[in-house]
Design a protein around this motif. Structure first.
Motif, PDB file in Angstrom:
ATOM      1  N   HIS A 182      -6.272  -1.903   0.971  1.00  0.00           N
ATOM      2  CA  HIS A 182      -6.305  -1.999   2.433  1.00  0.00           C
ATOM      3  C   HIS A 182      -7.630  -2.673   2.782  1.00  0.00           C
ATOM      4  CE1 HIS A 182      -2.838   0.636   3.034  1.00  0.00           C
ATOM      5  NE2 HIS A 182      -3.351   1.384   2.070  1.00  0.00           N
ATOM      6  N   ASP A 213     -10.332  -0.512   0.792  1.00  0.00           N
ATOM      7  CA  ASP A 213      -9.984   0.707   0.066  1.00  0.00           C
ATOM      8  C   ASP A 213      -9.019   0.279  -1.027  1.00  0.00           C
ATOM      9  OD1 ASP A 213     -11.391   2.313   1.874  1.00  0.00           O
ATOM     10  OD2 ASP A 213      -9.638   2.620   3.130  1.00  0.00           O
ATOM     11  N   LYS A 242      -6.509   1.814  -4.050  1.00  0.00           N
ATOM     12  CA  LYS A 242      -5.868   2.983  -4.648  1.00  0.00           C
ATOM     13  C   LYS A 242      -5.037   2.506  -5.825  1.00  0.00           C
ATOM     14  CE  LYS A 242      -5.727   5.320  -0.251  1.00  0.00           C
ATOM     15  NZ  LYS A 242      -4.909   5.874   0.822  1.00  0.00           N
ATOM     16  N   GLU A 243      -4.824   3.399  -6.762  1.00  0.00           N
ATOM     17  CA  GLU A 243      -4.082   3.037  -7.970  1.00  0.00           C
ATOM     18  C   GLU A 243      -3.067   4.119  -8.301  1.00  0.00           C
ATOM     19  OE1 GLU A 243      -5.047   2.065 -12.680  1.00  0.00           O
ATOM     20  OE2 GLU A 243      -6.548   3.090 -11.467  1.00  0.00           O
ATOM     21  N   ASP A 244      -1.887   3.680  -8.741  1.00  0.00           N
ATOM     22  CA  ASP A 244      -0.935   4.596  -9.354  1.00  0.00           C
ATOM     23  C   ASP A 244      -0.532   3.974 -10.688  1.00  0.00           C
ATOM     24  OD1 ASP A 244       1.082   2.714  -8.832  1.00  0.00           O
ATOM     25  OD2 ASP A 244       1.748   3.719  -7.022  1.00  0.00           O
ATOM     26  N   THR A 266      -0.035  -4.987  -2.002  1.00  0.00           N
ATOM     27  CA  THR A 266       0.586  -4.208  -3.061  1.00  0.00           C
ATOM     28  C   THR A 266       0.564  -5.094  -4.295  1.00  0.00           C
ATOM     29  OG1 THR A 266       1.982  -3.098  -1.442  1.00  0.00           O
ATOM     30  CG2 THR A 266       2.639  -2.915  -3.752  1.00  0.00           C
ATOM     31  N   TYR A 294      -1.656  -1.364  -7.803  1.00  0.00           N
ATOM     32  CA  TYR A 294      -2.833  -1.110  -6.975  1.00  0.00           C
ATOM     33  C   TYR A 294      -2.433  -1.350  -5.531  1.00  0.00           C
ATOM     34  CZ  TYR A 294      -5.307  -1.760 -11.371  1.00  0.00           C
ATOM     35  OH  TYR A 294      -5.725  -1.659 -12.664  1.00  0.00           O
ATOM     36  N   THR A 295      -2.991  -0.571  -4.625  1.00  0.00           N
ATOM     37  CA  THR A 295      -2.791  -0.787  -3.198  1.00  0.00           C
ATOM     38  C   THR A 295      -4.171  -1.004  -2.582  1.00  0.00           C
ATOM     39  OG1 THR A 295      -0.854   0.644  -3.198  1.00  0.00           O
ATOM     40  CG2 THR A 295      -1.835   0.148  -1.066  1.00  0.00           C
ATOM     41  N   THR A 312      -2.731  -5.195   4.013  1.00  0.00           N
ATOM     42  CA  THR A 312      -2.306  -4.286   2.949  1.00  0.00           C
ATOM     43  C   THR A 312      -1.721  -5.114   1.819  1.00  0.00           C
ATOM     44  OG1 THR A 312      -1.834  -2.550   4.556  1.00  0.00           O
ATOM     45  CG2 THR A 312      -0.857  -2.306   2.369  1.00  0.00           C
TER      46      THR A 312
END
Length: 141
Positions: free
Chosen positions: A51, A40, A42-44, A126, A48-49, A124
């Protein structure tokens, strides 16, 4: 790449009845393909994160490499065979070898600031985005 061939609900059911069923090696099936490392992302605004599911692998056997915007995951999977006296192995589906997966992110990653944590089979990551140089406006002559 995902297959464009439609799958039937019976594909998985009948896969054990393939013509080579009786000549499969005693020590398990083939290594999982790279899509078996499920991720998975995710981005902010800052990072990016990621998993990644890598169950049953000690953290010392996991390697993560970052090259610009390409992230590569590699896991060494080892089977530990123990044969006790009077015991006969009929079938073993455990395996050993390496699984690997690479993927590309939209922006470069600051590898020096990246962090990794492995807990309960989930890796995980980061991955901070690399800050591009300040935009400079050119004077037009």
């Amino acid at each position: 790449m995902s297959s464009l061939v439609p799958r039937s609900i019976f594909d998985d059911f009948f896969k054990d009845f393939a013509p080579a069923f009786y000549v499969r090696p005693l020590h398990g099936d083939a290594l999982p393909n790279p899509s078996k490392i499920k991720i998975d992302v995710k981005e902010d605004d800052a990072a990016y994160t990621v998993h990644a599911e890598i169950p049953g692998v000690p953290k010392d056997d996991i390697q993560v490499s970052i090259d610009g915007n390409v992230v590569s995951l590699r896991a060494e999977v080892q089977q530990k065979d123990e044969k006790k006296e009077g015991e006969k192995v009929l079938r073993s589906e455990r395996y050993y070898g390496a699984v690997e997966r690479s993927f590309q992110l939209p922006a470069d990653v600051d590898a020096a600031q990246a962090k990794a944590k492995y807990d309960n089979g989930v890796l995980t990551l980061t991955l901070p985005k690399k800050q591009s140089g300040a935009t400079q406006r050119l004077k037009i002559d």
